[in-house]
Design a protein around this motif. Structure first.
Motif, PDB file in Angstrom:
ATOM      1  N   PRO A   1       0.842  -1.197   0.000  1.00 14.67           N
ATOM      2  CA  PRO A   1       0.000   0.000   0.000  1.00 14.67           C
ATOM      3  C   PRO A   1       0.880   1.251   0.000  1.00 14.67           C
ATOM      4  CG  PRO A   1       0.112  -0.917   2.210  1.00 14.67           C
ATOM      5  CD  PRO A   1       1.034  -1.741   1.350  1.00 14.67           C
ATOM      6  N   LEU A   2       0.482   2.262  -0.778  1.00 17.43           N
ATOM      7  CA  LEU A   2       1.237   3.506  -0.863  1.00 17.43           C
ATOM      8  C   LEU A   2       0.277   4.681  -0.808  1.00 17.43           C
ATOM      9  CD1 LEU A   2       3.950   5.015  -1.468  1.00 17.43           C
ATOM     10  CD2 LEU A   2       3.310   4.868  -3.892  1.00 17.43           C
ATOM     11  N   PRO A   3       0.429   5.580   0.182  1.00 16.78           N
ATOM     12  CA  PRO A   3      -0.412   6.788   0.210  1.00 16.78           C
ATOM     13  C   PRO A   3      -0.134   7.670  -1.006  1.00 16.78           C
ATOM     14  CG  PRO A   3       0.624   6.405   2.351  1.00 16.78           C
ATOM     15  CD  PRO A   3       1.302   5.485   1.372  1.00 16.78           C
ATOM     16  N   VAL A   4      -1.189   8.107  -1.675  1.00 13.72           N
ATOM     17  CA  VAL A   4      -1.051   8.896  -2.903  1.00 13.72           C
ATOM     18  C   VAL A   4      -2.075  10.010  -2.934  1.00 13.72           C
ATOM     19  CG1 VAL A   4      -0.100   6.980  -4.273  1.00 13.72           C
ATOM     20  CG2 VAL A   4      -2.592   7.356  -4.190  1.00 13.72           C
TER      21      VAL A   4
ATOM     22  N   LEU B   1     -10.448  17.755  -6.049  1.00 15.66           N
ATOM     23  CA  LEU B   1     -10.474  18.885  -5.140  1.00 15.66           C
ATOM     24  C   LEU B   1     -11.710  18.802  -4.259  1.00 15.66           C
ATOM     25  CD1 LEU B   1      -9.418  21.772  -7.571  1.00 15.66           C
ATOM     26  CD2 LEU B   1      -8.005  20.628  -5.848  1.00 15.66           C
ATOM     27  N   PRO B   2     -11.552  19.027  -2.939  1.00 14.56           N
ATOM     28  CA  PRO B   2     -10.272  19.254  -2.271  1.00 14.56           C
ATOM     29  C   PRO B   2      -9.415  17.982  -2.290  1.00 14.56           C
ATOM     30  CG  PRO B   2     -12.000  18.954  -0.650  1.00 14.56           C
ATOM     31  CD  PRO B   2     -12.680  19.010  -1.982  1.00 14.56           C
ATOM     32  N   GLN B   3      -8.116  18.170  -2.330  1.00 12.46           N
ATOM     33  CA  GLN B   3      -7.217  17.025  -2.361  1.00 12.46           C
ATOM     34  C   GLN B   3      -7.296  16.249  -1.055  1.00 12.46           C
ATOM     35  OE1 GLN B   3      -3.278  18.256  -3.429  1.00 12.46           O
ATOM     36  NE2 GLN B   3      -3.782  18.539  -5.594  1.00 12.46           N
ATOM     37  N   ARG B   4      -7.142  14.955  -1.175  1.00 12.57           N
ATOM     38  CA  ARG B   4      -7.166  14.074   0.000  1.00 12.57           C
ATOM     39  C   ARG B   4      -6.233  12.915  -0.253  1.00 12.57           C
ATOM     40  NH1 ARG B   4     -12.714  10.718  -0.901  1.00 12.57           N
ATOM     41  NH2 ARG B   4     -12.067   9.798   1.063  1.00 12.57           N
ATOM     42  N   THR B   5      -5.770  12.317   0.804  1.00  4.12           N
ATOM     43  CA  THR B   5      -4.857  11.184   0.686  1.00  4.12           C
ATOM     44  C   THR B   5      -5.650   9.901   0.457  1.00  4.12           C
ATOM     45  OG1 THR B   5      -3.199  12.217   2.109  1.00  4.12           O
ATOM     46  CG2 THR B   5      -3.072   9.843   1.837  1.00  4.12           C
ATOM     47  N   LEU B   6      -5.297   9.187  -0.597  1.00  8.34           N
ATOM     48  CA  LEU B   6      -5.873   7.892  -0.899  1.00  8.34           C
ATOM     49  C   LEU B   6      -4.771   6.840  -0.768  1.00  8.34           C
ATOM     50  CD1 LEU B   6      -7.910   8.939  -4.064  1.00  8.34           C
ATOM     51  CD2 LEU B   6      -8.739   8.768  -1.712  1.00  8.34           C
ATOM     52  N   LEU B   7      -5.129   5.607  -1.038  1.00  5.98           N
ATOM     53  CA  LEU B   7      -4.165   4.515  -0.935  1.00  5.98           C
ATOM     54  C   LEU B   7      -4.114   3.772  -2.263  1.00  5.98           C
ATOM     55  CD1 LEU B   7      -2.478   3.686   1.564  1.00  5.98           C
ATOM     56  CD2 LEU B   7      -4.077   1.800   1.909  1.00  5.98           C
ATOM     57  N   LEU B   8      -2.923   3.661  -2.828  1.00  3.59           N
ATOM     58  CA  LEU B   8      -2.706   2.827  -4.013  1.00  3.59           C
ATOM     59  C   LEU B   8      -2.161   1.494  -3.542  1.00  3.59           C
ATOM     60  CD1 LEU B   8      -2.524   2.514  -7.143  1.00  3.59           C
ATOM     61  CD2 LEU B   8      -0.171   3.366  -6.947  1.00  3.59           C
TER      62      LEU B   8
ATOM     63  N   LEU C   1      -9.946   3.606   1.826  1.00  3.34           N
ATOM     64  CA  LEU C   1      -9.928   2.871   3.094  1.00  3.34           C
ATOM     65  C   LEU C   1      -8.498   2.855   3.630  1.00  3.34           C
ATOM     66  CD1 LEU C   1     -12.285  -0.009   1.932  1.00  3.34           C
ATOM     67  CD2 LEU C   1     -12.891   1.904   3.430  1.00  3.34           C
ATOM     68  N   THR C   2      -8.007   4.022   3.985  1.00  2.00           N
ATOM     69  CA  THR C   2      -6.599   4.186   4.327  1.00  2.00           C
ATOM     70  C   THR C   2      -6.224   3.554   5.664  1.00  2.00           C
ATOM     71  OG1 THR C   2      -7.118   6.366   5.251  1.00  2.00           O
ATOM     72  CG2 THR C   2      -6.377   6.283   2.957  1.00  2.00           C
ATOM     73  N   SER C   3      -7.195   3.253   6.504  1.00  2.00           N
ATOM     74  CA  SER C   3      -6.888   2.659   7.806  1.00  2.00           C
ATOM     75  C   SER C   3      -6.923   1.128   7.783  1.00  2.00           C
ATOM     76  CB  SER C   3      -7.868   3.176   8.867  1.00  2.00           C
ATOM     77  OG  SER C   3      -9.200   2.769   8.562  1.00  2.00           O
ATOM     78  N   TRP C   4      -7.295   0.536   6.660  1.00  4.32           N
ATOM     79  CA  TRP C   4      -7.378  -0.919   6.580  1.00  4.32           C
ATOM     80  C   TRP C   4      -5.996  -1.525   6.388  1.00  4.32           C
ATOM     81  CZ3 TRP C   4     -12.114  -3.580   4.023  1.00  4.32           C
ATOM     82  CH2 TRP C   4     -13.290  -2.983   4.480  1.00  4.32           C
ATOM     83  N   GLY C   5      -5.829  -2.756   6.857  1.00  2.00           N
ATOM     84  CA  GLY C   5      -4.587  -3.475   6.674  1.00  2.00           C
ATOM     85  C   GLY C   5      -4.516  -4.174   5.331  1.00  2.00           C
ATOM     86  N   ARG C   6      -3.337  -4.739   5.027  1.00  2.00           N
ATOM     87  CA  ARG C   6      -3.127  -5.400   3.738  1.00  2.00           C
ATOM     88  C   ARG C   6      -4.094  -6.558   3.511  1.00  2.00           C
ATOM     89  NH1 ARG C   6       2.100  -3.884   5.269  1.00  2.00           N
ATOM     90  NH2 ARG C   6       3.432  -3.035   3.602  1.00  2.00           N
ATOM     91  N   GLY C   7      -4.281  -7.406   4.512  1.00  2.00           N
ATOM     92  CA  GLY C   7      -5.155  -8.572   4.358  1.00  2.00           C
ATOM     93  C   GLY C   7      -6.589  -8.208   4.035  1.00  2.00           C
ATOM     94  N   PRO C   8      -7.234  -7.347   4.856  1.00  2.00           N
ATOM     95  CA  PRO C   8      -8.614  -6.956   4.538  1.00  2.00           C
ATOM     96  C   PRO C   8      -8.748  -6.266   3.185  1.00  2.00           C
ATOM     97  CG  PRO C   8      -8.116  -6.440   6.827  1.00  2.00           C
ATOM     98  CD  PRO C   8      -6.826  -6.879   6.197  1.00  2.00           C
ATOM     99  N   LEU C   9      -7.764  -5.455   2.799  1.00  2.00           N
ATOM    100  CA  LEU C   9      -7.839  -4.782   1.498  1.00  2.00           C
ATOM    101  C   LEU C   9      -7.757  -5.794   0.357  1.00  2.00           C
ATOM    102  CD1 LEU C   9      -5.594  -1.614   2.048  1.00  2.00           C
ATOM    103  CD2 LEU C   9      -8.081  -1.672   1.722  1.00  2.00           C
ATOM    104  N   LEU C  10      -6.864  -6.778   0.482  1.00  2.00           N
ATOM    105  CA  LEU C  10      -6.739  -7.788  -0.570  1.00  2.00           C
ATOM    106  C   LEU C  10      -8.010  -8.618  -0.672  1.00  2.00           C
ATOM    107  CD1 LEU C  10      -5.045  -9.208  -2.727  1.00  2.00           C
ATOM    108  CD2 LEU C  10      -4.128 -10.686  -0.917  1.00  2.00           C
ATOM    109  N   ARG C  11      -8.590  -9.001   0.464  1.00  2.00           N
ATOM    110  CA  ARG C  11      -9.821  -9.794   0.431  1.00  2.00           C
ATOM    111  C   ARG C  11     -10.962  -8.997  -0.200  1.00  2.00           C
ATOM    112  NH1 ARG C  11      -7.584 -11.797   5.232  1.00  2.00           N
ATOM    113  NH2 ARG C  11      -8.549 -10.201   6.522  1.00  2.00           N
ATOM    114  N   LEU C  12     -10.978  -7.691   0.061  1.00  2.00           N
ATOM    115  CA  LEU C  12     -12.010  -6.853  -0.557  1.00  2.00           C
ATOM    116  C   LEU C  12     -11.838  -6.827  -2.073  1.00  2.00           C
ATOM    117  CD1 LEU C  12     -14.381  -4.895   0.034  1.00  2.00           C
ATOM    118  CD2 LEU C  12     -12.689  -3.049   0.084  1.00  2.00           C
ATOM    119  N   ALA C  13     -10.615  -6.636  -2.535  1.00  2.00           N
ATOM    120  CA  ALA C  13     -10.371  -6.595  -3.980  1.00  2.00           C
ATOM    121  C   ALA C  13     -10.722  -7.919  -4.640  1.00  2.00           C
ATOM    122  CB  ALA C  13      -8.909  -6.238  -4.249  1.00  2.00           C
ATOM    123  N   MET C  14     -10.474  -9.022  -3.948  1.00  2.00           N
ATOM    124  CA  MET C  14     -10.709 -10.338  -4.537  1.00  2.00           C
ATOM    125  C   MET C  14     -12.182 -10.718  -4.583  1.00  2.00           C
ATOM    126  SD  MET C  14      -7.501 -12.725  -3.310  1.00  2.00           S
ATOM    127  CE  MET C  14      -8.095 -14.090  -4.318  1.00  2.00           C
TER     128      MET C  14
END
Length: 384
Positions: free
Chosen positions: A279-282, A288-295, A314-327
């Motif tokens: 995960p990388l904050p981007v 606008l307004p600009q906000r931090t997202l997660l790539l 979902l910048t506060s989520w961990g790697r596992g939950p994010l991957l399961r969501l994408a899948m």
């Protein structure tokens, strides 16, 4: 939450569905609840017949074929009229289906999935020559999107959007006009979520062909968290510290950013396979307004480039939950191939915009029932 490996597993025997008294009662009870908005008794009866035909008929789900499998060969014309030319509104039926699926599936997200049906002629509603991003070529086809409620183990479509391409269809259908198709889909998700009075679940969708800033604005305005699959060339900027609104940070393609931080990837096991996730904050230019997202970059073993790139708030989520969501997109793909195709989701051939929507609505009910037949997990609702 029960998890299961993804993949199209047969839910009925090759010889056809096994009908027993319990499943027969489930069909009756489910149709009584979900078709309760139909005002006339004969419409509710035809609706249940149509669903039963979708569940039992082999081959293409034409009105004649459905009628023969429900034991009323002379009912073909009535079933065709019920879908193509009747007056009942599919929208309350979909709202009831969404409430039902929300109760019994315990879904984690909305998943937007395209359905492309190749056509040899232009006799069906919405058919035209168009570029299909997933196939990378131009073809004559009908294109729609299903709105699915999905968990790790099961998924079901509850609403649909048919692409008309801005051309009049002659049957009370309205082209999208100036609103982008992706934004229209978000509106549909927000409307049905409000109708079902459900919590704001994330929207998971392929946005590689979308205008990302406009789509993110629309999702944010609707109060819907998101997980968007994005293209390798999407320009993004690393989010370093406090974002300055009056300054435009230097951008790089999403894939290039991920390759720079690949060394920070960690293995994550999901559904029996291991992926490497970073995960990388981007910052997304134009938002606008600009906000931090997660790539989020997802690598398979021994691959130099990421297999998938996802953008999420979902910048506060961990790697596992994010991957399961994408899948969950894989879960939906598997259930579409194993269930939806078998109940005739792709089989409507008519010119009627209204008829297409009624057909896929009834096929979505059949999808939910077929899940219960194969997995034994959906309780019979109580008709009201």
């Amino acid at each position: 939450m029960i998890t299961a490996p993804f993949g199209p597993k047969p839910l009925v025997s090759p010889a056809g569905p096994v009908v027993d008294e319990d499943f027969d009662s489930l069909v009756t009870g489910t149709c009584a609840e979900l078709l309760g908005s139909l005002r006339r008794a004969d419409q509710r009866r035809r609706g249940e017949q149509y669903v039963r035909g979708l569940l039992t008929a082999r081959g293409r789900k034409t009105a004649r074929n459905l009628a023969s499998f429900v034991g009323e060969g002379a009912a073909a014309q009535s079933l065709h009229h019920f879908v193509a030319a009747s007056t009942w509104d599919w929208r309350p039926v979909r709202a009831a289906l969404a409430r039902y699926a929300d109760d019994v599936l315990c879904p984690d997200a909305w998943v937007v999935r395209p359905m492309v049906v190749s056509k040899t002629g232009a006799n069906s509603v919405g058919v035209r020559r168009r570029f299909v991003p997933d196939l990378g070529r131009v073809m004559t086809c009908q294109r729609s999107h299903g709105l699915w409620l999905a968990s790790d183990s099961l998924s079901a479509p509850v609403s649909w959007h048919l692409t008309l391409g801005g051309e009049p269809d002659g049957d009370h259908g309205r082209p999208l006009g100036t609103r982008g198709e992706e934004e229209e889909l978000v509106r549909l998700v927000a409307e049905i979520a409000q109708e079902t009075r459900t919590v704001a679940r994330p929207v998971v969708m392929d946005a590689r062909a979308a205008a990302p800033a406009a789509l993110v604005r629309t999702l944010t305005s609707a109060g819907l968290p998101f997980m968007l699959r994005v293209g390798a060339e999407l320009p993004l900027a690393p989010a370093a510290g406090r974002v300055q609104v009056d300054r435009r940070p230097p951008t790089s393609p999403a894939q290039a950013l991920m390759e720079q931080v690949k060394r920070l990837s960690h293995p994550v096991e999901c559904h029996g396979s291991v992926s490497f996730v970073t995960p990388l904050p981007v910052v997304l230019p134009g938002l606008l307004p600009q906000r931090t997202l997660l790539l989020m970059g997802v690598w398979r073993a021994n691959r130099r480039r990421p297999a998938d790139l996802w953008l999420t708030d979902l910048t506060s989520w961990g790697r596992g939950p994010l991957l399961r969501l994408a899948m969950l997109t894989d879960r939906v793909d598997a259930d579409f191939g194993a269930v939806s195709v078998g109940v005739g989701m792709r089989d409507f051939e008519g010119r009627s915009f209204q008829g297409w929507h009624r057909h896929v609505t009834l096929a979505s009910i059949a999808h939910a029932l077929r899940l219960s037949q194969g997995a034994g997990c959906l309780p019979a609702p109580v008709a009201v």
